[in-house]
Design a protein around this motif. Structure first.
Motif, PDB file in Angstrom:
ATOM      1  N   ASP A   1     -86.585  40.816 -63.657  1.00 41.76           N
ATOM      2  CA  ASP A   1     -87.546  40.753 -64.753  1.00 41.76           C
ATOM      3  C   ASP A   1     -88.911  41.065 -64.162  1.00 41.76           C
ATOM      4  OD1 ASP A   1     -89.396  40.074 -66.704  1.00 41.76           O
ATOM      5  OD2 ASP A   1     -88.459  38.154 -67.195  1.00 41.76           O
ATOM      6  N   MET A   2     -89.427  42.243 -64.446  1.00 44.12           N
ATOM      7  CA  MET A   2     -90.658  42.683 -63.784  1.00 44.12           C
ATOM      8  C   MET A   2     -91.877  41.870 -64.188  1.00 44.12           C
ATOM      9  SD  MET A   2     -90.131  46.817 -63.590  1.00 44.12           S
ATOM     10  CE  MET A   2     -91.633  47.057 -62.632  1.00 44.12           C
ATOM     11  N   ARG A   3     -91.791  41.141 -65.281  1.00 49.95           N
ATOM     12  CA  ARG A   3     -92.909  40.293 -65.689  1.00 49.95           C
ATOM     13  C   ARG A   3     -93.166  39.168 -64.695  1.00 49.95           C
ATOM     14  NH1 ARG A   3     -90.692  38.578 -71.432  1.00 49.95           N
ATOM     15  NH2 ARG A   3     -89.014  38.022 -69.954  1.00 49.95           N
ATOM     16  N   SER A   4     -92.144  38.855 -63.898  1.00 49.85           N
ATOM     17  CA  SER A   4     -92.267  37.759 -62.930  1.00 49.85           C
ATOM     18  C   SER A   4     -92.765  38.236 -61.569  1.00 49.85           C
ATOM     19  CB  SER A   4     -90.914  37.066 -62.754  1.00 49.85           C
ATOM     20  OG  SER A   4     -89.978  37.941 -62.118  1.00 49.85           O
ATOM     21  N   LEU A   5     -93.003  39.536 -61.409  1.00 47.18           N
ATOM     22  CA  LEU A   5     -93.357  40.110 -60.115  1.00 47.18           C
ATOM     23  C   LEU A   5     -94.846  40.377 -60.001  1.00 47.18           C
ATOM     24  CD1 LEU A   5     -90.511  42.776 -59.691  1.00 47.18           C
ATOM     25  CD2 LEU A   5     -90.469  40.353 -59.077  1.00 47.18           C
ATOM     26  N   SER A   6     -95.359  40.277 -58.787  1.00 48.47           N
ATOM     27  CA  SER A   6     -96.716  40.730 -58.503  1.00 48.47           C
ATOM     28  C   SER A   6     -96.733  42.251 -58.461  1.00 48.47           C
ATOM     29  CB  SER A   6     -97.192  40.174 -57.167  1.00 48.47           C
ATOM     30  OG  SER A   6     -96.449  40.751 -56.096  1.00 48.47           O
ATOM     31  N   TYR A   7     -97.923  42.837 -58.435  1.00 50.18           N
ATOM     32  CA  TYR A   7     -98.029  44.298 -58.342  1.00 50.18           C
ATOM     33  C   TYR A   7     -97.347  44.791 -57.064  1.00 50.18           C
ATOM     34  CZ  TYR A   7    -100.008  48.974 -58.759  1.00 50.18           C
ATOM     35  OH  TYR A   7    -100.162  50.337 -58.892  1.00 50.18           O
ATOM     36  N   ALA A   8     -97.555  44.084 -55.955  1.00 47.38           N
ATOM     37  CA  ALA A   8     -96.938  44.490 -54.689  1.00 47.38           C
ATOM     38  C   ALA A   8     -95.417  44.417 -54.769  1.00 47.38           C
ATOM     39  CB  ALA A   8     -97.450  43.616 -53.548  1.00 47.38           C
ATOM     40  N   GLN A   9     -94.900  43.408 -55.451  1.00 40.65           N
ATOM     41  CA  GLN A   9     -93.449  43.282 -55.586  1.00 40.65           C
ATOM     42  C   GLN A   9     -92.884  44.386 -56.481  1.00 40.65           C
ATOM     43  OE1 GLN A   9     -93.577  39.182 -56.943  1.00 40.65           O
ATOM     44  NE2 GLN A   9     -92.593  38.466 -55.055  1.00 40.65           N
ATOM     45  N   MET A  10     -93.616  44.747 -57.534  1.00 46.62           N
ATOM     46  CA  MET A  10     -93.174  45.874 -58.358  1.00 46.62           C
ATOM     47  C   MET A  10     -93.157  47.165 -57.552  1.00 46.62           C
ATOM     48  SD  MET A  10     -94.715  45.274 -62.215  1.00 46.62           S
ATOM     49  CE  MET A  10     -96.413  44.850 -61.792  1.00 46.62           C
ATOM     50  N   GLU A  11     -94.197  47.362 -56.737  1.00 49.29           N
ATOM     51  CA  GLU A  11     -94.236  48.539 -55.866  1.00 49.29           C
ATOM     52  C   GLU A  11     -93.030  48.562 -54.941  1.00 49.29           C
ATOM     53  OE1 GLU A  11     -95.999  51.176 -55.411  1.00 49.29           O
ATOM     54  OE2 GLU A  11     -98.027  50.922 -56.186  1.00 49.29           O
ATOM     55  N   ASP A  12     -92.675  47.416 -54.394  1.00 47.91           N
ATOM     56  CA  ASP A  12     -91.549  47.345 -53.465  1.00 47.91           C
ATOM     57  C   ASP A  12     -90.235  47.640 -54.183  1.00 47.91           C
ATOM     58  OD1 ASP A  12     -90.413  46.569 -50.797  1.00 47.91           O
ATOM     59  OD2 ASP A  12     -89.471  45.003 -52.009  1.00 47.91           O
ATOM     60  N   GLU A  13     -90.019  47.019 -55.341  1.00 47.43           N
ATOM     61  CA  GLU A  13     -88.783  47.225 -56.099  1.00 47.43           C
ATOM     62  C   GLU A  13     -88.606  48.697 -56.477  1.00 47.43           C
ATOM     63  OE1 GLU A  13     -86.081  45.820 -57.409  1.00 47.43           O
ATOM     64  OE2 GLU A  13     -86.336  43.837 -56.520  1.00 47.43           O
ATOM     65  N   CYS A  14     -89.643  49.280 -57.038  1.00 46.17           N
ATOM     66  CA  CYS A  14     -89.545  50.665 -57.494  1.00 46.17           C
ATOM     67  C   CYS A  14     -89.599  51.644 -56.326  1.00 46.17           C
ATOM     68  CB  CYS A  14     -90.651  50.960 -58.493  1.00 46.17           C
ATOM     69  SG  CYS A  14     -90.455  50.052 -60.045  1.00 46.17           S
ATOM     70  N   GLY A  15     -90.414  51.329 -55.334  1.00 45.19           N
ATOM     71  CA  GLY A  15     -90.532  52.215 -54.183  1.00 45.19           C
ATOM     72  C   GLY A  15     -89.227  52.345 -53.423  1.00 45.19           C
ATOM     73  N   ARG A  16     -88.560  51.222 -53.175  1.00 48.15           N
ATOM     74  CA  ARG A  16     -87.286  51.278 -52.457  1.00 48.15           C
ATOM     75  C   ARG A  16     -86.236  52.044 -53.257  1.00 48.15           C
ATOM     76  NH1 ARG A  16     -85.051  45.776 -50.840  1.00 48.15           N
ATOM     77  NH2 ARG A  16     -86.129  45.009 -52.697  1.00 48.15           N
ATOM     78  N   ALA A  17     -86.184  51.791 -54.560  1.00 49.98           N
ATOM     79  CA  ALA A  17     -85.201  52.478 -55.394  1.00 49.98           C
ATOM     80  C   ALA A  17     -85.487  53.975 -55.454  1.00 49.98           C
ATOM     81  CB  ALA A  17     -85.208  51.875 -56.795  1.00 49.98           C
ATOM     82  N   ASP A  18     -86.737  54.331 -55.708  1.00 48.37           N
ATOM     83  CA  ASP A  18     -87.085  55.742 -55.834  1.00 48.37           C
ATOM     84  C   ASP A  18     -86.911  56.484 -54.514  1.00 48.37           C
ATOM     85  OD1 ASP A  18     -87.702  55.013 -58.404  1.00 48.37           O
ATOM     86  OD2 ASP A  18     -89.878  55.237 -58.186  1.00 48.37           O
ATOM     87  N   ASP A  19     -87.244  55.821 -53.395  1.00 48.60           N
ATOM     88  CA  ASP A  19     -87.044  56.436 -52.084  1.00 48.60           C
ATOM     89  C   ASP A  19     -85.572  56.718 -51.828  1.00 48.60           C
ATOM     90  OD1 ASP A  19     -89.768  56.317 -51.610  1.00 48.60           O
ATOM     91  OD2 ASP A  19     -89.661  54.594 -50.247  1.00 48.60           O
ATOM     92  N   SER A  20     -84.704  55.769 -52.206  1.00 48.99           N
ATOM     93  CA  SER A  20     -83.264  55.966 -52.003  1.00 48.99           C
ATOM     94  C   SER A  20     -82.746  57.139 -52.814  1.00 48.99           C
ATOM     95  CB  SER A  20     -82.497  54.692 -52.394  1.00 48.99           C
ATOM     96  OG  SER A  20     -82.762  53.638 -51.504  1.00 48.99           O
ATOM     97  N   ILE A  21     -83.187  57.216 -54.062  1.00 47.64           N
ATOM     98  CA  ILE A  21     -82.746  58.321 -54.922  1.00 47.64           C
ATOM     99  C   ILE A  21     -83.222  59.654 -54.356  1.00 47.64           C
ATOM    100  CG2 ILE A  21     -83.043  59.353 -57.211  1.00 47.64           C
ATOM    101  CD1 ILE A  21     -83.098  56.411 -58.284  1.00 47.64           C
ATOM    102  N   GLU A  22     -84.472  59.708 -53.945  1.00 40.93           N
ATOM    103  CA  GLU A  22     -84.994  60.956 -53.382  1.00 40.93           C
ATOM    104  C   GLU A  22     -84.283  61.321 -52.081  1.00 40.93           C
ATOM    105  OE1 GLU A  22     -89.309  63.053 -52.683  1.00 40.93           O
ATOM    106  OE2 GLU A  22     -89.139  60.919 -52.233  1.00 40.93           O
ATOM    107  N   ARG A  23     -83.981  60.333 -51.261  1.00 43.76           N
ATOM    108  CA  ARG A  23     -83.321  60.603 -49.982  1.00 43.76           C
ATOM    109  C   ARG A  23     -81.916  61.160 -50.194  1.00 43.76           C
ATOM    110  NH1 ARG A  23     -84.247  56.097 -48.159  1.00 43.76           N
ATOM    111  NH2 ARG A  23     -82.277  55.000 -48.469  1.00 43.76           N
ATOM    112  N   HIS A  24     -81.193  60.633 -51.172  1.00 42.24           N
ATOM    113  CA  HIS A  24     -79.827  61.075 -51.402  1.00 42.24           C
ATOM    114  C   HIS A  24     -79.726  62.327 -52.261  1.00 42.24           C
ATOM    115  CE1 HIS A  24     -78.792  56.941 -50.067  1.00 42.24           C
ATOM    116  NE2 HIS A  24     -77.641  57.494 -49.721  1.00 42.24           N
ATOM    117  N   LEU A  25     -80.646  62.489 -53.206  1.00 42.36           N
ATOM    118  CA  LEU A  25     -80.496  63.559 -54.195  1.00 42.36           C
ATOM    119  C   LEU A  25     -81.557  64.637 -54.097  1.00 42.36           C
ATOM    120  CD1 LEU A  25     -79.650  61.365 -57.328  1.00 42.36           C
ATOM    121  CD2 LEU A  25     -78.091  62.307 -55.605  1.00 42.36           C
ATOM    122  N   GLY A  26     -82.614  64.402 -53.315  1.00 42.60           N
ATOM    123  CA  GLY A  26     -83.659  65.404 -53.170  1.00 42.60           C
ATOM    124  C   GLY A  26     -84.592  65.512 -54.350  1.00 42.60           C
ATOM    125  N   ARG A  27     -84.560  64.549 -55.240  1.00 40.39           N
ATOM    126  CA  ARG A  27     -85.436  64.534 -56.409  1.00 40.39           C
ATOM    127  C   ARG A  27     -85.926  63.119 -56.648  1.00 40.39           C
ATOM    128  NH1 ARG A  27     -84.788  62.707 -61.514  1.00 40.39           N
ATOM    129  NH2 ARG A  27     -86.138  63.606 -63.139  1.00 40.39           N
TER     130      ARG A  27
END
Length: 214
Positions: free
Chosen positions: A132-158
């Motif tokens: 639930d992103m409402r419970s996260l700080s800005y830094a925690q949102m960055e971490d959650e989305c950053g890790r996910a987006d990095d993984s997708i880009e690393r595996h799929l190139g997009r």
């Protein structure tokens, strides 16, 4: 009609997250019969697009690969899948919620996500661990989305360009975060697209309620 359609699992288990393969075929047939185009989000959201729907799949259930991909390919349409990447990386089933009638679901692995991507399904952001992103700080949102987006880009190139709020939960702070990071973000607000929409709070039609037709 302009609308973003929400799916989760394409199966016959009759849960609130399930949409049957038969109904999925019928839906695509019905859209084609009514000359309603199935579009990617970028095209659907363009102000000059008068009519159409976009198909979106949340979470990353394996049944999308098994049951939705063949029907989607038969009709030659695009789609978007919002993947919560921890389930893929840790090879864990989707958490069961007995009180809500939600069973365990097998989740897509990276090989299947790569094949979906190659077949024309855009793999988009849905955080790493589905909080639930409402419970996260800005830094925690960055971490959650950053890790996910990095993984997708690393595996799929997009890198993901669109995002779905976990559980559909958001507030002004979460929307401001999403607005800065993604071209558009979808919610669980149940309605069609209006003439003017906040790109950080796009409504969708949950297909669980559309199994008798659209």
């Amino acid at each position: 009609m302009r609308a973003i359609l929400t799916f989760h699992s394409i199966d016959d288990r009759k849960s609130v997250l399930s949409y049957s393969p038969r109904h999925f075929h019928l839906l695509l047939d019905g859209l084609a019969a009514k000359n309603i185009p199935v579009l990617d989000l970028e095209t659907l959201l363009h102000p000059d697009t008068p009519q159409g729907v976009a198909l979106t799949f949340d979470d990353g259930m394996k049944s999308v690969y098994r049951n939705a991909l063949p029907a989607r390919a038969e009709h030659g349409v695009r789609a978007h899948l919002f993947a919560a990447t921890a389930a893929t990386e840790q090879d864990k089933p989707w958490p069961r919620q007995a009180s809500a009638g939600i069973p365990h679901f097998e989740m897509l692995d990276w090989n299947e996500l790569e094949k979906l991507h190659a077949a024309g399904i855009f793999i988009e952001g849905h955080t790493q661990s589905h909080p639930d992103m409402r419970s996260l700080s800005y830094a925690q949102m960055e971490d959650e989305c950053g890790r996910a987006d990095d993984s997708i880009e690393r595996h799929l190139g997009r890198r993901p360009e669109y995002f779905a709020y976990p559980f559909g939960y958001h507030n002004p702070e979460v929307r401001n975060f999403a607005r800065q990071r993604y071209r558009g973000t979808v919610t669980t607000e149940l309605r069609r697209l209006g003439d003017v929409e906040d790109t950080a709070a796009l409504p969708r039609l949950d297909t669980f309620y559309l199994q008798s037709g659209i």
